[in-house]
Write a protein that holds these residues in place. Structure first.
Motif, PDB file in Angstrom:
ATOM      1  N   PHE A  41       0.383  -1.287  -0.226  1.00  0.00           N
ATOM      2  CA  PHE A  41      -0.028  -0.142  -0.173  1.00  0.00           C
ATOM      3  C   PHE A  41       0.608   0.896   0.121  1.00  0.00           C
ATOM      4  O   PHE A  41       1.815   1.012   0.160  1.00  0.00           O
ATOM      5  CB  PHE A  41      -0.783  -0.170   0.990  1.00  0.00           C
ATOM      6  N   HIS A  42       0.227   2.496  -0.338  1.00  0.00           N
ATOM      7  CA  HIS A  42       1.318   3.479  -0.478  1.00  0.00           C
ATOM      8  C   HIS A  42      -0.336   5.121  -0.320  1.00  0.00           C
ATOM      9  O   HIS A  42      -1.310   4.683  -0.375  1.00  0.00           O
ATOM     10  CB  HIS A  42       0.844   4.059  -2.168  1.00  0.00           C
ATOM     11  N   ILE A  43       0.180   5.288   1.363  1.00  0.00           N
ATOM     12  CA  ILE A  43      -0.377   5.732   2.032  1.00  0.00           C
ATOM     13  C   ILE A  43      -0.145   7.739   1.802  1.00  0.00           C
ATOM     14  O   ILE A  43       1.516   7.636   2.485  1.00  0.00           O
ATOM     15  CB  ILE A  43      -0.902   5.903   3.470  1.00  0.00           C
ATOM     16  N   ALA A  44      -0.929   8.329   1.672  1.00  0.00           N
ATOM     17  CA  ALA A  44       0.160  10.165   1.530  1.00  0.00           C
ATOM     18  C   ALA A  44      -1.114  11.313   1.720  1.00  0.00           C
ATOM     19  O   ALA A  44      -2.161  10.666   1.239  1.00  0.00           O
ATOM     20  CB  ALA A  44       0.515   9.995  -0.219  1.00  0.00           C
ATOM     21  N   SER A  45      -0.716  12.233   2.678  1.00  0.00           N
ATOM     22  CA  SER A  45      -1.311  12.947   2.365  1.00  0.00           C
ATOM     23  C   SER A  45      -0.841  14.368   1.938  1.00  0.00           C
ATOM     24  O   SER A  45       0.075  14.022   0.970  1.00  0.00           O
ATOM     25  CB  SER A  45      -1.696  13.607   3.944  1.00  0.00           C
ATOM     26  N   LYS A  46      -1.346  15.437   1.983  1.00  0.00           N
ATOM     27  CA  LYS A  46      -0.323  16.975   0.886  1.00  0.00           C
ATOM     28  C   LYS A  46       1.090  16.527   2.078  1.00  0.00           C
ATOM     29  O   LYS A  46       1.587  17.161   1.009  1.00  0.00           O
ATOM     30  CB  LYS A  46      -2.080  18.182   1.515  1.00  0.00           C
TER      31      LYS A  46
END
Length: 144
Positions: A41-46
């Motif tokens: 998985f890949h989780i990101a915010s701004k």
């Protein structure tokens, strides 16, 4: 002071208190691999990018943060169920945290809110406070 001015000041003070205290709301989000042998998985915010992660069954990934003043905090999650040879079998992406998830998780400046995501072969389940009482949210595109 007339009632219109008083009402205006009361609304202004309430607005200010709400936005100042909302920045104190802390959240812990945890992703749990319940059944997928090859989960990436890949989780990101701004502002934050956790990069690509690989998990094993019963593995967990968690992070803690404070929500933005304007409730715009958004973490996007891309999940990949991989074949043993490293090719994607299925993939799905969704907002793993946003203002709607925050509402489900709880909103109060007095506690650290905990949000859980369980990934299984049927899809993605959500729980608040403790893992359990899972609510089905998303399915893998090719799931039944």
């Amino acid at each position: 002071m007339d009632s219109k001015n008083f009402l205006f000041l009361l609304v202004l003070a309430s607005y200010h208190i709400y936005f100042v205290t909302s920045s104190f709301e802390t959240y812990t989000v945890e992703v749990i691999d319940g059944k997928i042998e090859h989960l990436m998985f890949h989780i990101a915010s701004k502002d934050t990018d956790f990069g690509n992660k690989t998990m094993t069954i019963n593995g967990t990934f968690r992070w803690k943060f404070r929500r933005n003043f304007d409730e715009s905090t958004l973490y996007r999650g891309e999940f990949f169920w991989m074949n043993a040879d490293g090719t994607p079998l299925q993939e799905v992406d969704f907002n793993i945290f946003n203002k709607d998830v925050a509402r489900e998780c709880g909103q109060s400046i007095l506690v650290d809110h905990k949000c859980f995501w369980l990934v299984t072969d049927t899809g993605f389940y959500f729980a608040k406070d403790t893992p359990g009482n899972w609510v089905f949210k998303y399915k893998w595109p090719l799931s039944g």
